[in-house]
Design an enzyme around this catalytic site. Structure first.
Site, PDB file in Angstrom:
ATOM      1  N   ASP A  37      47.747 -72.347 -50.846  1.00 33.19           N
ATOM      2  CA  ASP A  37      46.955 -73.539 -50.551  1.00 33.19           C
ATOM      3  C   ASP A  37      45.934 -73.815 -51.645  1.00 33.19           C
ATOM      4  O   ASP A  37      45.602 -72.951 -52.442  1.00 33.19           O
ATOM      5  CB  ASP A  37      46.170 -73.320 -49.250  1.00 33.19           C
ATOM      6  N   LYS A  59      46.690 -78.895 -50.197  1.00 27.80           N
ATOM      7  CA  LYS A  59      46.414 -80.241 -49.715  1.00 27.80           C
ATOM      8  C   LYS A  59      45.151 -80.732 -50.387  1.00 27.80           C
ATOM      9  O   LYS A  59      44.131 -80.092 -50.352  1.00 27.80           O
ATOM     10  CB  LYS A  59      46.215 -80.219 -48.204  1.00 27.80           C
ATOM     11  N   MET A 177      35.366 -78.151 -42.019  1.00 33.40           N
ATOM     12  CA  MET A 177      35.974 -79.455 -42.327  1.00 33.40           C
ATOM     13  C   MET A 177      35.146 -80.623 -41.773  1.00 33.40           C
ATOM     14  O   MET A 177      35.697 -81.670 -41.453  1.00 33.40           O
ATOM     15  CB  MET A 177      37.404 -79.550 -41.741  1.00 33.40           C
TER      16      MET A 177
HETATM   17  N1  SAH Z   1      41.381 -70.811 -42.527  1.00 31.26           N
HETATM   18  C1  SAH Z   1      40.158 -71.155 -43.170  1.00 31.26           C
HETATM   19  C2  SAH Z   1      39.656 -72.517 -42.810  1.00 31.26           C
HETATM   20  C3  SAH Z   1      40.564 -73.624 -43.228  1.00 31.26           C
HETATM   21  S1  SAH Z   1      39.916 -75.201 -42.881  1.00 31.26           S
HETATM   22  C4  SAH Z   1      39.103 -70.090 -42.901  1.00 31.26           C
HETATM   23  O1  SAH Z   1      39.316 -69.218 -42.054  1.00 31.26           O
HETATM   24  O2  SAH Z   1      38.087 -70.087 -43.581  1.00 31.26           O
HETATM   25  C5  SAH Z   1      39.123 -75.590 -44.415  1.00 31.26           C
HETATM   26  C6  SAH Z   1      37.646 -75.606 -44.208  1.00 31.26           C
HETATM   27  O3  SAH Z   1      37.117 -74.306 -44.295  1.00 31.26           O
HETATM   28  C7  SAH Z   1      36.897 -76.383 -45.272  1.00 31.26           C
HETATM   29  O4  SAH Z   1      36.874 -77.745 -44.998  1.00 31.26           O
HETATM   30  C8  SAH Z   1      35.519 -75.782 -45.161  1.00 31.26           C
HETATM   31  O5  SAH Z   1      34.820 -76.306 -44.054  1.00 31.26           O
HETATM   32  C9  SAH Z   1      35.834 -74.348 -44.844  1.00 31.26           C
HETATM   33  N2  SAH Z   1      35.815 -73.519 -46.046  1.00 31.26           N
HETATM   34  C10 SAH Z   1      36.821 -72.799 -46.539  1.00 31.26           C
HETATM   35  N3  SAH Z   1      36.423 -72.118 -47.635  1.00 31.26           N
HETATM   36  C11 SAH Z   1      35.137 -72.419 -47.820  1.00 31.26           C
HETATM   37  C12 SAH Z   1      34.161 -72.028 -48.778  1.00 31.26           C
HETATM   38  N4  SAH Z   1      34.445 -71.180 -49.754  1.00 31.26           N
HETATM   39  N5  SAH Z   1      32.913 -72.530 -48.663  1.00 31.26           N
HETATM   40  C13 SAH Z   1      32.604 -73.390 -47.680  1.00 31.26           C
HETATM   41  N6  SAH Z   1      33.490 -73.785 -46.762  1.00 31.26           N
HETATM   42  C14 SAH Z   1      34.737 -73.308 -46.817  1.00 31.26           C
END
Ligand code: SAH
Length: 507
Positions: A37, A59, A177
């Site tokens: 991803d 995406k 998100m």
């Molecule tokens: N599976 C992932 C989440 C996927 S949805 C998890 O467990 O973290 C994607 C969202 O995750 C982004 O829109 C943001 O809100 C958050 N996110 C993922 N990585 C991030 C990061 N390094 N810093 C801040 N937000 C993050």
């Protein structure tokens, strides 16, 4: 046994490569296919088996590059194409936290494909942790809730969230998100009775070198996103625990924070400088331009048409030399590898004098238990040549242990010397797509040889503005291709790292 490979749904963590699990790393190092991803960092992609087929299904926030239904099908398809193989499905954070891992797993079950879930550290708790915000805290929050801010209802103004329940929930609220909808979310929470003064933090690109925390309150959330230009990926955390971040924010702003540097050294040499630059806060993309291969001693190797004085190694002839001169760490490593593989050891060098072109090579020799007798003050081939030429006549039988690309400076200054080509340098054939993308966004590139410069410009159109060079020849090559150059004072990594730090610190 099915005729399928096995699919691993792996959480890559929030960004910092150190937050990938051991299990995750173990799988991607041997994977045949890696389906990844957008949020997976280049440093983690760098751990993947270099021979793996790398498939980007990332995406972009605005348009879906590959639809989820297609990703599901792809996983089944690869499992079919690689019977007995390893298919790694690498996702940001944890695969089952808003990662759609469940949907992929269901599709695998339906197709009869074996799978394993390798949990990852979710951004929901690790990103706050890197901002010094504990998601729960005795006396402040006894629960925390992870919510998607993305699920927009088809019509009208409402998200498919139970705002009333959320507004009355005393625990910490963590939205993933949610940046685009946060103005709306905050208003709805206030309408349902949540205190407008509730502290809130946006944490952008958490755990990466670009991490940023922006504090606000529920009532200033929307305007703060605009005024501070908060952008995805970011999480929003709300509740009393946010205040703790003011005292507990532990992640320091380092001299190279937020800088992406490309290191073009051959893989096995890059780790030292990578570790140092990373410790200074940089995001380092290791992009070797060359790979080295040992030249097999005597008999089999060598075309017999090498120019006078140059030959492949013949360890039986070692006794004919008084001085062994090394001009690179590769030369040292290849030579000793061959010496040991032949059943000999360093006693073979007893009584011989050892010379090195500079400090890095000298240090490498020390790792093999060898102290150098001669290191020129001027760490160049010319310096070494002049030094060796000035020695008394009983040290005249000189053996140069070099790579195939070494220039003939030394042989010209030491016409009586013999040169063994102990290793060959080959250009890396091509850069994988993810690396080309990573390189394109870099602030600077580090070159340690002219061949690295030449191959870099051949392999990518990316021209980071600045190049950091070791050695004057490298500098000249980089200038020729239009790079701005900053050259280390000495031919050591310490000197180069110092230069890089100064450059960005003073910029
Ligand atoms: N599976 C992932 C989440 C996927 S949805 C998890 O467990 O973290 C994607 C969202 O995750 C982004 O829109 C943001 O809100 C958050 N996110 C993922 N990585 C991030 C990061 N390094 N810093 C801040 N937000 C993050």
């Amino acid at each position: 046994m099915s005729g399928f490979g096995k699919v691993y749904l792996i959480g890559a963590g929030p960004g910092d490569p150190g937050l990938l699990t051991l299990r995750g790393k173990e799988i991607i190092e041997k994977a045949d296919v890696v389906v990844y991803d957008r949020l997976v960092s280049p440093a983690i992609l760098g751990f993947c088996n270099p021979k793996a087929k790398m498939v980007d299904v990332g995406k972009m926030p605005t348009h879906h590059k590959v639809k989820q239904s297609e990703i599901n099908k792809l996983l089944v398809q690869f499992a079919g194409e690689f019977p007995g193989g390893v298919i790694a499905r690498l996702k940001g954070g944890d695969p089952f936290v808003f990662g759609r891992g469940g949907e992929e797993a269901l599709e695998l079950v339906a197709a009869g494909v074996e799978f394993e879930v390798v949990p990852g550290i979710t951004s929901a708790i690790s990103v706050p942790a890197y901002a010094g915000i504990p998601v729960s805290h005795r006396g402040i929050a006894t629960s925390f809730h992870i919510i998607t801010g993305h699920e927009k209802a088809e019509s009208g103004d409402s998200l498919s969230l139970d705002f009333d329940a959320l507004a009355h929930c005393p625990g910490t609220l963590i939205f993933l998100m949610g940046i685009a909808n946060m103005d709306f979310i905050a208003k709805r929470l206030m309408e349902c009775g949540k205190d407008p003064k509730t502290p809130l933090a946006f944490i952008e690109k958490g755990t990466t070198p670009y991490q940023r925390t922006v504090m606000a309150t529920l009532e200033t959330a929307g305007e703060t996103i605009v005024s501070e230009n908060v952008t995805a990926p970011a999480i929003t955390i709300m509740g009393g625990v946010v205040e703790l971040g003011k005292s507990l924010a532990w992640k320091k702003n380092l001299p190279l924070s937020g800088k992406r540097l490309v290191v073009t050294r051959a893989a096995k040499q890059a780790s030292g400088i990578t570790a140092r630059l990373t410790a200074l806060g940089a995001e380092v993309i290791e992009t070797p331009m060359i790979e080295t291969r040992d030249v097999i001693p005597a008999h089999s190797a060598g075309s017999g048409q090498a120019p006078a004085g140059i030959s492949s190694p013949d360890l039986n002839a070692l006794a004919n030399f008084d001085i062994l001169a090394f001009t690179s760490t590769n030369g040292v490593e290849s030579f000793f590898k061959q010496l040991l593989a032949s059943g000999r050891d360093i006693r073979e060098l007893a009584g011989k004098k050892i010379a090195s072109v500079g400090k890095i090579t000298e240090k490498k020799l020390l790792e093999y238990g060898i102290r150098c007798d001669y290191v020129p003050e001027d760490h160049t081939g010319e310096g070494l040549g002049k030094l060796l030429a000035s020695l008394p006549a009983d040290y005249s039988r000189i053996l140069l242990l070099q790579g195939n690309l070494a220039d003939d400076t030394l042989l010209k200054l030491l016409p009586q010397a013999t040169r063994w080509v102990v290793y060959e340098t080959l250009p890396v054939a091509e850069l994988p797509e993810w690396k080309r993308e990573a390189v394109a966004g870099a602030d600077a590139v580090v070159f340690a040889s002219t061949s690295a410069v030449e191959n870099f410009v051949k392999m990518t159109d990316a021209r980071p503005q600045t190049s950091f060079c070791i050695g004057r020849m490298t500098e000249a090559a980089a200038r020729k291709h239009g790079f701005e150059t900053v050259t280390s004072d000495e031919t050591t990594m310490d000197s180069l790292v110092k230069k890089i730090t100064e450059y960005f610190y003073l910029a």
